[in-house]
Design a protein around this motif. Structure first.
Motif, short mmCIF file in Angstrom:
data_model
loop_
_atom_site.label_atom_id
_atom_site.label_comp_id
_atom_site.label_asym_id
_atom_site.label_seq_id
_atom_site.Cartn_x
_atom_site.Cartn_y
_atom_site.Cartn_z
N LEU A 20 2.68 11.94 -5.99
CA LEU A 20 2.95 10.97 -6.91
C LEU A 20 3.12 9.63 -6.15
O LEU A 20 2.39 8.67 -6.90
N TYR A 24 0.37 6.73 -7.89
CA TYR A 24 0.96 5.81 -8.86
C TYR A 24 1.41 4.33 -8.15
O TYR A 24 1.92 3.40 -8.65
N GLN A 28 0.98 1.79 -10.82
CA GLN A 28 2.45 1.89 -11.72
C GLN A 28 3.27 1.89 -10.81
O GLN A 28 4.43 2.83 -10.96
N LEU A 32 6.64 4.60 -10.99
CA LEU A 32 7.05 5.47 -10.16
C LEU A 32 8.48 5.51 -9.80
O LEU A 32 9.14 6.44 -9.40
N CYS A 35 10.73 7.17 -11.93
CA CYS A 35 10.19 8.79 -11.48
C CYS A 35 11.45 9.10 -10.54
O CYS A 35 12.20 9.91 -10.63
N LEU A 70 4.89 10.54 -15.52
CA LEU A 70 4.07 10.88 -14.79
C LEU A 70 3.58 12.07 -14.43
O LEU A 70 4.50 12.85 -14.18
#
Length: 124
Positions: A20, A24, A28, A32, A35, A70
């Motif tokens: 992840l 990201y 992003q 993230l 998330c 994501l």
């Protein structure tokens, strides 16, 4: 005895979180952070109240939405003990797992919190 690096590489949560972060963090970071916060909330609820069944059952689509959509977010949650139910509508944690794996869940939460702190220091 296995080296610490080999143990980390074998940890499915560490692997999912690294994936992840790698995918990201640059493009992003706000998604993230969302998330990570969602993962932290899900894990934290189970830690706080392992007997409460409502924390052991999460709507798959709601989780995906809160986690910023994501790719890889579900894999991270699965590494924390959740799995899809038969209908794939929910991600569920077995009640025994919630009651007996408190140390593992706290460790998972610490890992997520470290990554959240990193993003917070960058303004996310």
């Amino acid at each position: 005895m296995a080296a610490p690096e080999a143990e980390k590489a074998a940890d499915p949560l560490v692997s999912a979180l690294r994936t992840l972060r790698k995918q990201y963090k640059e493009e992003q970071p706000a998604a993230l952070a969302a998330c990570y916060r969602t993962l932290n909330d899900c894990i934290g609820h189970v830690i706080k109240d392992p007997q409460e069944t409502k924390y052991q059952r999460i709507k798959s689509e709601k989780f995906r939405s809160r986690a910023g959509g994501l790719e890889g977010a579900v894999a991270a949650l699965e590494a924390c003990g959740f799995h899809p139910d038969d209908s794939n509508e929910f991600l569920v944690m077995d009640a025994d797992y919630a009651r007996t794996q408190g140390l593992r869940l706290r460790d998972a939460q610490r890992k997520v919190e470290l990554l959240l702190d990193e993003l917070a220091s960058a303004g996310f």
